[in-house]
Scaffold this active site. Structure first.
Site, PDB file in Angstrom:
ATOM      1  N   SER A  34       1.053   4.791   3.155  1.00  0.00           N
ATOM      2  CA  SER A  34       1.848   3.759   3.822  1.00  0.00           C
ATOM      3  C   SER A  34       2.696   4.274   4.984  1.00  0.00           C
ATOM      4  CB  SER A  34       2.751   3.034   2.819  1.00  0.00           C
ATOM      5  OG  SER A  34       3.804   3.862   2.400  1.00  0.00           O
ATOM      6  N   LYS A  71       9.826   4.672   2.938  1.00  0.00           N
ATOM      7  CA  LYS A  71       9.694   3.645   3.979  1.00  0.00           C
ATOM      8  C   LYS A  71      10.661   3.930   5.112  1.00  0.00           C
ATOM      9  CE  LYS A  71       6.830   1.422   1.389  1.00  0.00           C
ATOM     10  NZ  LYS A  71       5.430   1.606   1.619  1.00  0.00           N
TER      11      LYS A  71
END
Length: 166
Positions: A34, A71
């Site tokens: 990700s 993230k």
């Protein structure tokens, strides 16, 4: 008494290491793709647990259920966030994401898609750099500050990429 003098230095070192790992710094492993191209699967990063002053584009580790996700913070409390034609808009002003290569595309998104007009105090909007393969705020909602464990800015492994994350 002899044993105390002999083993005390070892006990002190172990205690210091445990305290450092619990409250100051800790290694964390990237799990998945990700954050590609910035971070790769299985890289080991240094988590700064003491850092709880978050800025736009900081890379953070957050608790999500039993998992830890890595993230990037995009939206801060009090802001609006939207993506239009793969461009980021904060409070309706274009913001450049210079860390992303040109070929990364982000689907259109608006904060109202997840039920908010602005990001409430104590919450953040986070996304992965690999926008097509990231479980992030576009799908799981805003992230409470208490779920963010700290920031990362340094790679420990693999040794070929050892150093500061740019």
């Amino acid at each position: 008494m002899k044993y105390v003098k002999e083993y005390l230095p070892y006990v002190v070192v172990i205690a210091v290491v445990i305290l450092l790992r619990l409250y100051v710094i800790s290694p964390v492993q990237v799990d998945g793709s990700s954050m590609v191209p910035t971070l790769q699967d299985n890289e080991i990063l240094l988590l700064k647990k003491y850092d709880h002053h978050f800025s736009r584009f900081d890379i953070v580790v957050l608790k999500y259920g039993k998992d830890k996700l890595v993230k990037r913070i995009i939206g801060l409390p009090g802001e609006t966030v939207s993506y239009r034609n793969s461009k980021l808009y904060i409070n309706d002003e274009l913001v450049e994401e210079t860390f992303l290569p040109e070929n990364i595309k982000t689907s259109d998104f608006d904060l109202t898609d997840i039920g908010y007009t602005t990001i409430p105090e104590g919450y953040y909007f986070v996304v992965g750099d690999n926008r097509n393969d990231s479980l992030d705020s576009r799908y799981i909602g805003l992230i409470p500050k208490k779920s963010i464990e700290g920031t990362v800015g340094f790679r420990l492994f693999p040794f070929s990429t050892f150093g500061k994350i740019s």
